[in-house]
Design a protein around this motif. Sequence first.
Motif, PDB file in Angstrom:
ATOM      1  N   THR A 140     -11.515  12.139 -12.814  1.00 31.91           N
ATOM      2  CA  THR A 140     -11.001  11.990 -11.453  1.00 31.91           C
ATOM      3  C   THR A 140     -11.857  12.810 -10.491  1.00 31.91           C
ATOM      4  OG1 THR A 140      -9.465  13.842 -11.702  1.00 31.91           O
ATOM      5  CG2 THR A 140      -8.659  11.633 -12.299  1.00 31.91           C
ATOM      6  N   ARG A 141     -11.643  12.545  -9.211  1.00 30.54           N
ATOM      7  CA  ARG A 141     -12.357  13.306  -8.171  1.00 30.54           C
ATOM      8  C   ARG A 141     -11.352  13.820  -7.162  1.00 30.54           C
ATOM      9  NH1 ARG A 141     -17.876  11.634  -4.887  1.00 30.54           N
ATOM     10  NH2 ARG A 141     -18.384  13.777  -4.287  1.00 30.54           N
ATOM     11  N   THR A 142     -11.485  15.088  -6.795  1.00 32.10           N
ATOM     12  CA  THR A 142     -10.514  15.733  -5.917  1.00 32.10           C
ATOM     13  C   THR A 142     -11.034  15.789  -4.482  1.00 32.10           C
ATOM     14  OG1 THR A 142      -9.715  17.103  -7.741  1.00 32.10           O
ATOM     15  CG2 THR A 142      -9.151  17.811  -5.506  1.00 32.10           C
ATOM     16  N   VAL A 143     -10.194  15.367  -3.553  1.00 32.62           N
ATOM     17  CA  VAL A 143     -10.488  15.495  -2.122  1.00 32.62           C
ATOM     18  C   VAL A 143      -9.261  16.107  -1.454  1.00 32.62           C
ATOM     19  CG1 VAL A 143     -12.077  13.542  -2.095  1.00 32.62           C
ATOM     20  CG2 VAL A 143      -9.672  13.170  -1.570  1.00 32.62           C
ATOM     21  N   TYR A 144      -9.469  16.675  -0.287  1.00 31.18           N
ATOM     22  CA  TYR A 144      -8.378  17.278   0.473  1.00 31.18           C
ATOM     23  C   TYR A 144      -8.246  16.530   1.799  1.00 31.18           C
ATOM     24  CZ  TYR A 144      -8.590  20.908  -3.035  1.00 31.18           C
ATOM     25  OH  TYR A 144      -8.561  21.573  -4.233  1.00 31.18           O
ATOM     26  N   VAL A 145      -7.010  16.224   2.143  1.00 34.79           N
ATOM     27  CA  VAL A 145      -6.723  15.330   3.266  1.00 34.79           C
ATOM     28  C   VAL A 145      -5.831  16.040   4.278  1.00 34.79           C
ATOM     29  CG1 VAL A 145      -5.605  13.172   3.954  1.00 34.79           C
ATOM     30  CG2 VAL A 145      -6.964  13.268   1.849  1.00 34.79           C
ATOM     31  N   THR A 146      -6.255  16.023   5.533  1.00 32.39           N
ATOM     32  CA  THR A 146      -5.421  16.536   6.628  1.00 32.39           C
ATOM     33  C   THR A 146      -4.467  15.439   7.070  1.00 32.39           C
ATOM     34  OG1 THR A 146      -7.191  17.995   7.396  1.00 32.39           O
ATOM     35  CG2 THR A 146      -5.420  17.494   8.962  1.00 32.39           C
ATOM     36  N   PRO A 147      -3.159  15.626   6.928  1.00 31.32           N
ATOM     37  CA  PRO A 147      -2.213  14.549   7.265  1.00 31.32           C
ATOM     38  C   PRO A 147      -2.194  14.258   8.759  1.00 31.32           C
ATOM     39  CG  PRO A 147      -1.035  16.568   6.740  1.00 31.32           C
ATOM     40  CD  PRO A 147      -2.477  16.834   6.420  1.00 31.32           C
ATOM     41  N   LEU A 182      -8.525  11.183  -6.835  1.00 27.86           N
ATOM     42  CA  LEU A 182      -8.994   9.804  -6.919  1.00 27.86           C
ATOM     43  C   LEU A 182      -9.170   9.422  -8.383  1.00 27.86           C
ATOM     44  CD1 LEU A 182     -11.635   9.781  -4.029  1.00 27.86           C
ATOM     45  CD2 LEU A 182      -9.278   8.941  -3.970  1.00 27.86           C
ATOM     46  N   LEU A 183      -8.753   8.214  -8.738  1.00 26.10           N
ATOM     47  CA  LEU A 183      -8.813   7.792 -10.130  1.00 26.10           C
ATOM     48  C   LEU A 183     -10.245   7.596 -10.605  1.00 26.10           C
ATOM     49  CD1 LEU A 183      -5.836   5.246 -10.196  1.00 26.10           C
ATOM     50  CD2 LEU A 183      -5.830   7.692 -10.720  1.00 26.10           C
ATOM     51  N   ASN A 184     -11.127   7.265  -9.697  1.00 33.76           N
ATOM     52  CA  ASN A 184     -12.537   7.061 -10.032  1.00 33.76           C
ATOM     53  C   ASN A 184     -13.300   8.355  -9.783  1.00 33.76           C
ATOM     54  OD1 ASN A 184     -15.153   6.232 -10.463  1.00 33.76           O
ATOM     55  ND2 ASN A 184     -15.166   4.689  -8.819  1.00 33.76           N
ATOM     56  N   GLY A 185     -13.774   8.991 -10.875  1.00 36.09           N
ATOM     57  CA  GLY A 185     -14.496  10.250 -10.732  1.00 36.09           C
ATOM     58  C   GLY A 185     -15.818  10.122 -10.007  1.00 36.09           C
ATOM     59  N   ASP A 197       6.579  19.083  -4.315  1.00 40.21           N
ATOM     60  CA  ASP A 197       7.139  18.119  -5.255  1.00 40.21           C
ATOM     61  C   ASP A 197       6.922  16.675  -4.811  1.00 40.21           C
ATOM     62  OD1 ASP A 197       8.071  20.113  -6.941  1.00 40.21           O
ATOM     63  OD2 ASP A 197       9.999  20.270  -5.902  1.00 40.21           O
ATOM     64  N   PHE A 198       6.194  16.484  -3.725  1.00 47.63           N
ATOM     65  CA  PHE A 198       6.002  15.140  -3.181  1.00 47.63           C
ATOM     66  C   PHE A 198       4.695  14.562  -3.709  1.00 47.63           C
ATOM     67  CE2 PHE A 198       4.657  11.994  -0.140  1.00 47.63           C
ATOM     68  CZ  PHE A 198       5.831  11.402   0.302  1.00 47.63           C
ATOM     69  N   THR A 199       4.729  13.311  -4.146  1.00 48.97           N
ATOM     70  CA  THR A 199       3.536  12.603  -4.607  1.00 48.97           C
ATOM     71  C   THR A 199       3.613  11.161  -4.119  1.00 48.97           C
ATOM     72  OG1 THR A 199       3.379  13.967  -6.597  1.00 48.97           O
ATOM     73  CG2 THR A 199       2.140  11.914  -6.592  1.00 48.97           C
ATOM     74  N   VAL A 200       2.488  10.651  -3.614  1.00 50.65           N
ATOM     75  CA  VAL A 200       2.436   9.284  -3.117  1.00 50.65           C
ATOM     76  C   VAL A 200       1.097   8.659  -3.511  1.00 50.65           C
ATOM     77  CG1 VAL A 200       1.561  10.069  -0.860  1.00 50.65           C
ATOM     78  CG2 VAL A 200       2.605   7.806  -1.063  1.00 50.65           C
ATOM     79  N   GLY A 201       1.138   7.399  -3.898  1.00 45.36           N
ATOM     80  CA  GLY A 201      -0.084   6.679  -4.199  1.00 45.36           C
ATOM     81  C   GLY A 201      -0.831   6.328  -2.918  1.00 45.36           C
ATOM     82  N   THR A 202      -2.157   6.500  -2.926  1.00 53.22           N
ATOM     83  CA  THR A 202      -2.969   6.274  -1.735  1.00 53.22           C
ATOM     84  C   THR A 202      -4.102   5.299  -2.036  1.00 53.22           C
ATOM     85  OG1 THR A 202      -4.431   8.152  -2.229  1.00 53.22           O
ATOM     86  CG2 THR A 202      -2.489   8.592  -0.856  1.00 53.22           C
ATOM     87  N   ARG A 203      -4.633   4.724  -0.971  1.00 50.23           N
ATOM     88  CA  ARG A 203      -5.802   3.851  -1.080  1.00 50.23           C
ATOM     89  C   ARG A 203      -6.786   4.225   0.013  1.00 50.23           C
ATOM     90  NH1 ARG A 203      -3.758  -0.626   0.141  1.00 50.23           N
ATOM     91  NH2 ARG A 203      -4.735  -0.893   2.169  1.00 50.23           N
ATOM     92  N   LEU A 204      -8.054   4.378  -0.346  1.00 46.33           N
ATOM     93  CA  LEU A 204      -9.091   4.772   0.598  1.00 46.33           C
ATOM     94  C   LEU A 204      -9.479   3.586   1.473  1.00 46.33           C
ATOM     95  CD1 LEU A 204     -10.690   7.417   1.108  1.00 46.33           C
ATOM     96  CD2 LEU A 204     -12.530   6.441  -0.277  1.00 46.33           C
ATOM     97  N   GLU A 205      -9.606   3.809   2.750  1.00 42.64           N
ATOM     98  CA  GLU A 205      -9.965   2.750   3.687  1.00 42.64           C
ATOM     99  C   GLU A 205     -11.332   2.164   3.322  1.00 42.64           C
ATOM    100  OE1 GLU A 205     -10.713   2.164   8.524  1.00 42.64           O
ATOM    101  OE2 GLU A 205     -10.724   4.171   7.610  1.00 42.64           O
ATOM    102  N   GLY A 206     -11.439   0.869   3.417  1.00 38.06           N
ATOM    103  CA  GLY A 206     -12.719   0.206   3.169  1.00 38.06           C
ATOM    104  C   GLY A 206     -12.988  -0.025   1.691  1.00 38.06           C
ATOM    105  N   THR A 207     -13.223   1.033   0.929  1.00 40.03           N
ATOM    106  CA  THR A 207     -13.569   0.892  -0.481  1.00 40.03           C
ATOM    107  C   THR A 207     -12.364   0.565  -1.343  1.00 40.03           C
ATOM    108  OG1 THR A 207     -13.262   3.259  -0.928  1.00 40.03           O
ATOM    109  CG2 THR A 207     -15.445   2.547  -0.181  1.00 40.03           C
ATOM    110  N   GLY A 208     -11.174   0.931  -0.911  1.00 45.90           N
ATOM    111  CA  GLY A 208      -9.971   0.645  -1.675  1.00 45.90           C
ATOM    112  C   GLY A 208      -9.766   1.537  -2.874  1.00 45.90           C
ATOM    113  N   GLU A 209     -10.501   2.653  -2.974  1.00 47.16           N
ATOM    114  CA  GLU A 209     -10.349   3.572  -4.104  1.00 47.16           C
ATOM    115  C   GLU A 209      -8.929   4.128  -4.129  1.00 47.16           C
ATOM    116  OE1 GLU A 209     -12.336   4.161  -6.498  1.00 47.16           O
ATOM    117  OE2 GLU A 209     -14.288   3.424  -5.820  1.00 47.16           O
ATOM    118  N   LEU A 210      -8.320   4.127  -5.318  1.00 51.92           N
ATOM    119  CA  LEU A 210      -6.937   4.554  -5.463  1.00 51.92           C
ATOM    120  C   LEU A 210      -6.856   6.015  -5.885  1.00 51.92           C
ATOM    121  CD1 LEU A 210      -5.437   1.453  -7.310  1.00 51.92           C
ATOM    122  CD2 LEU A 210      -5.609   1.886  -4.851  1.00 51.92           C
ATOM    123  N   GLY A 211      -5.736   6.646  -5.516  1.00 49.67           N
ATOM    124  CA  GLY A 211      -5.513   8.034  -5.889  1.00 49.67           C
ATOM    125  C   GLY A 211      -4.068   8.417  -5.695  1.00 49.67           C
TER     126      GLY A 211
END
Length: 343
Positions: free
Chosen positions: A250-257, A206-209, A178-192
């Motif tokens: 959108t574009r889907t990526v998976y992130v290891t916290p 990611l908002l940009n496909g 149930d947790f959701t947080v807005g993120t920004r990609l390092e360098g490019t600043g792509e939001l997701g």
Amino acid sequence: MRDTKESRLLLVLLIAIAFALITVDIRGGEDSPVQGARRAAATVFGPIENGLSSVVNPVGNAVSAVRDSGERHDRLAALEKENAELKAKLGSDARNRSRLAQLDGMLKLAGRGQYGIKGAQVIAIGAAQGFSWTVTIDVGSRDGIQRDMTVLNADGLVGRVTTVGPDSATVLLANDPDFTVGTRLEGTGELGFASGQGDRPLRVELLNGKAEVKKGDRLVTFGSQGDKPFVPGVPVGVVSRVEASGGDLTRTVYVTPYVGFSKLDIVGVVVQAPKKDPRDAVLPPEPKPTSTPTVTVTVTPSARADDAYASDEDESYDGNRDTAGDTGGGEEPDARSTDSQQP
């Protein structure tokens, strides 16, 4: 025996006789007149003494053993107590060192991001029922904690405060479904937007496909309006997998916290947001690539191989020389043939 004059006189007489016998025995030595009586007494009373000794000695030994066992038990108990205290002290020292290291790392992270934090300790984990991932911390409203405050530790984003009591608070962890947080990609600043998946990597849309993203890229929190529930710039994790782009919006990526949610101890609640967005300043230094040494192998021909090669060259040269001599002899012009062609 009654204490009378006659009994006292008899006692004195017996004592006098005993001293007289002792004196005679000592002076007589080996020829003492009472030697025979002593031997007879030894013959009669010796077996009795041995029998009594065999009966009495085990009892005495048992009594001594019981007494000694009590002393040994007391010494053993004292040693065990000392060992337990020593182990507890060593364990406590190791735990304290670990906590100090966590606190030091968290303070450094807060310093880079200019976050005002309130330190806390995890004192309980959420019930295993359902799919909720929560922890309870030992600070509450009396410490200035409010609902929807960002929680972090020395590694990065832990979660957000959901319920606040006077002396404790509940934190919803970032890996909760149930947790959701807005993120920004390092360098490019792509939001997701990153969503928890329990013990699996975070799923980020990611908002940009057509965003350029690769494995190893890092993400931080984008921040919320009014800095609640999330302040900007908190490290989230590292991209571990990128799904192929299928032309979607959108574009889907998976992130290891960065945070290990199963081993939380010291955390910090952000009670004061930074004056400006730290962007990527809070991310840890990127690991330097390790260089792989290159080994060059040079093959050197042996002396035997050199001799064989030289011998082959000599034979080849001699053969060519002989062939040239034979060819020269066969093609040598005939003088008589030449003369006959002259006019």
